[in-house]
Enzyme design. Structure first.
Site, short mmCIF file in Angstrom:
data_model
loop_
_atom_site.label_atom_id
_atom_site.label_comp_id
_atom_site.label_asym_id
_atom_site.label_seq_id
_atom_site.Cartn_x
_atom_site.Cartn_y
_atom_site.Cartn_z
N GLU A 23 11.73 -4.14 4.69
CA GLU A 23 10.56 -4.10 6.26
C GLU A 23 10.78 -3.79 8.08
OE1 GLU A 23 8.10 -2.03 4.95
OE2 GLU A 23 7.58 -2.54 3.08
N TYR B 105 0.81 -1.58 -0.40
CA TYR B 105 0.05 0.14 0.02
C TYR B 105 0.73 1.18 -0.46
CZ TYR B 105 1.44 -0.77 4.59
OH TYR B 105 1.97 -0.54 6.36
N GLY B 106 2.40 0.87 -0.04
CA GLY B 106 3.07 1.99 -0.29
C GLY B 106 3.85 2.37 -0.98
N THR B 107 5.97 2.45 -0.65
CA THR B 107 6.34 2.62 -0.90
C THR B 107 6.47 1.77 -2.19
OG1 THR B 107 7.97 2.01 0.58
CG2 THR B 107 7.66 4.47 1.04
#
Length: 188
Positions: free
Chosen positions: A95, A19-21
């Site tokens: 992550e 959902y992000g980078t």
């Protein structure tokens, strides 16, 4: 003869919602490009979370989906990838799952199946089990409070990603968890 256990581990695929980078056109998508070229991942499509989740921006413009059942949130837009066990190792490393930055947890996402129907008609909706990287439980709820219990429905280039600071441009000498603690205390 090949060991069946090793073969099944090598070919096991896990669906991962990002959902992000890690999304296309974002700073960390290079990792998926590498994994795809090494046949360790493949793009499945766009999707949205089935359940609402808080999505906030932390230090350095980094997005965090929060695992806070019962909290107000949005259905989060993102992308779905199929990833091998070795691909998951690479994603977990990026992550920071081993150091308490993110944790990989189950999530359900909604995908729209394409149909052979008339143009303009939409295909059927399918709920898919996947995994996603959530802010670690040690700071997730505090992050929600620090962000005013207000979140986004999407980490977009126009809104949130413009504030993202690449790792090479961040100050040296502090761990990322130190940076999170400074952000949460309001000193960052």
């Amino acid at each position: 003869m090949a060991d069946a256990k090793n073969v099944s581990n090598e070919t096991k695929q896990t669906l991962v919602f990002v959902y992000g980078t890690l999304k296309k056109d974002f700073p960390n998508h290079y990792l998926f490009q590498q994994l795809i070229s090494q046949k360790e991942a493949s793009y499945v499509g766009t999707c949205i979370t089935h359940q609402p989740h808080p999505l906030v921006i932390g230090p350095y413009g980094i997005p965090y989906m929060l695992y806070l059942p019962g909290s107000a949130g949005h259905q989060i837009n993102g992308e779905l990838y199929s990833v091998t066990t070795q691909g998951l190792v690479s994603l977990d490393e990026l992550e920071g799952t081993s150091v308490g930055h993110y944790e990989r947890r189950p999530v359900q996402v909604i995908m729209r199946e394409q149909s052979d129907a008339e143009e303009g008609e939409k295909g059927s909706v399918v709920v898919v089990d996947a995994e996603a990287y959530f802010a670690h439980r040690s700071f997730g709820e505090r992050m929600w409070v620090r962000c005013g219990r207000a979140g986004l429905d999407e980490y977009s280039l126009e809104r949130a990603a413009r504030d993202y600071v690449k790792k090479v441009n961040r100050p040296e000498g502090r761990s990322f968890l130190d940076e999170i603690e400074m952000f949460l205390s309001g000193t960052a």
